[in-house]
Scaffold this active site. Structure first.
Site, PDB file in Angstrom:
ATOM      1  N   SER A  83       0.855  -1.179   0.000  1.00  0.00           N
ATOM      2  CA  SER A  83       0.000   0.000   0.000  1.00  0.00           C
ATOM      3  C   SER A  83       0.897   1.237   0.000  1.00  0.00           C
ATOM      4  CB  SER A  83      -0.949  -0.033   1.210  1.00  0.00           C
ATOM      5  OG  SER A  83      -1.882   1.019   1.147  1.00  0.00           O
ATOM      6  N   HIS A 142      -2.438  -0.890  -3.471  1.00  0.00           N
ATOM      7  CA  HIS A 142      -3.531   0.054  -3.277  1.00  0.00           C
ATOM      8  C   HIS A 142      -3.210   1.345  -4.034  1.00  0.00           C
ATOM      9  CE1 HIS A 142      -4.475  -1.946   0.874  1.00  0.00           C
ATOM     10  NE2 HIS A 142      -4.869  -2.692  -0.140  1.00  0.00           N
ATOM     11  N   ASP A 164      -4.283  -4.673   5.824  1.00  0.00           N
ATOM     12  CA  ASP A 164      -4.669  -5.552   4.718  1.00  0.00           C
ATOM     13  C   ASP A 164      -3.521  -6.519   4.418  1.00  0.00           C
ATOM     14  OD1 ASP A 164      -6.174  -6.593   2.663  1.00  0.00           O
ATOM     15  OD2 ASP A 164      -5.727  -4.981   1.255  1.00  0.00           O
TER      16      ASP A 164
END
Length: 209
Positions: free
Chosen positions: A35, A62, A154
């Site tokens: 991310s 992401h 995540d």
């Protein structure tokens, strides 16, 4: 702290030096999630892989906006083919697949990718957990999961499922992550076999054989 390699970085011709990693079986799919800070981390890893790299890598980064720009960017600087995933796309070794923005990337039973617009997971779509969990269900012990830099959690649950299926769990050393929250969560949840400095991860991948 888990096993580590002291292998050096790759030379200019894209061929990696031999490393000290060794494995007792053949893996088939590498899934990787990142991310915040991920673009820089991916650049370090992916540009070091030789064009002879024989594994499929599926990546969830992401992103806000057009992920096709991400595939185009890495396609110009990497030795391996970089592909933005399309629905029902076969998983072919030697290619690096990137999840498109706004879609969950999933692995299906007949070893192809599918895309979904189901609700975000941990506020993210694509979700690292979704990719990791579906990869673990299909490839089981032949899955390698890698969690890199990021500012949320995540990937932690998905990495645990990969390890529970007998696969290999790898996490970037939080000390080398621009945003350590994601690797820290993955370490706490999954107890990975390897915790590696960023510059060691491409050596690890090349050693998979």
């Amino acid at each position: 702290m888990k096993k580590k390699s002291t292998a050096g970085s790759s030379p200019a011709d894209g061929k990696l030096k031999s490393s000290k990693f060794s494995f007792d079986k053949k893996y088939e799919l590498v899934v990787l999630g990142c991310s915040a800070g991920g673009i820089e981390a991916l650049k370090t890893i992916l540009t070091s892989l030789p064009k002879t790299f024989g594994y499929a890598i599926a990546i969830v980064q992401h992103v806000a906006g057009d992920s096709n720009t991400l595939a185009d960017f890495f396609g110009q600087i990497c030795h391996c083919p970089i592909i933005e995933v399309e629905d029902k796309q076969p998983i072919i070794p030697g290619n690096i697949f990137i999840a498109p923005a706004g879609y969950h990337l999933m692995v299906e039973d007949k070893k192809y990718f599918s895309l979904s617009v189901e609700e975000p997971v941990r506020f993210s779509r694509p979700s690292i957990d979704v990719l990791f969990e579906t990869a673990a269900q299909v490839y089981k012990s032949k899955t390698v999961g890698i969690v890199l830099t990021g500012a949320n959690e995540d990937g932690a649950d998905g990495l645990k499922q990969i390890k529970n299926q007998g696969g290999l769990a790898v996490v970037q050393d939080p000390k080398t992550a621009k945003f350590p929250a994601m690797p820290e969560a993955a370490i706490n949840e999954a107890s990975p076999q390897y915790i590696l400095k960023l510059e060691e991860i491409s050596q690890f991948l090349d050693s998979l054989g």
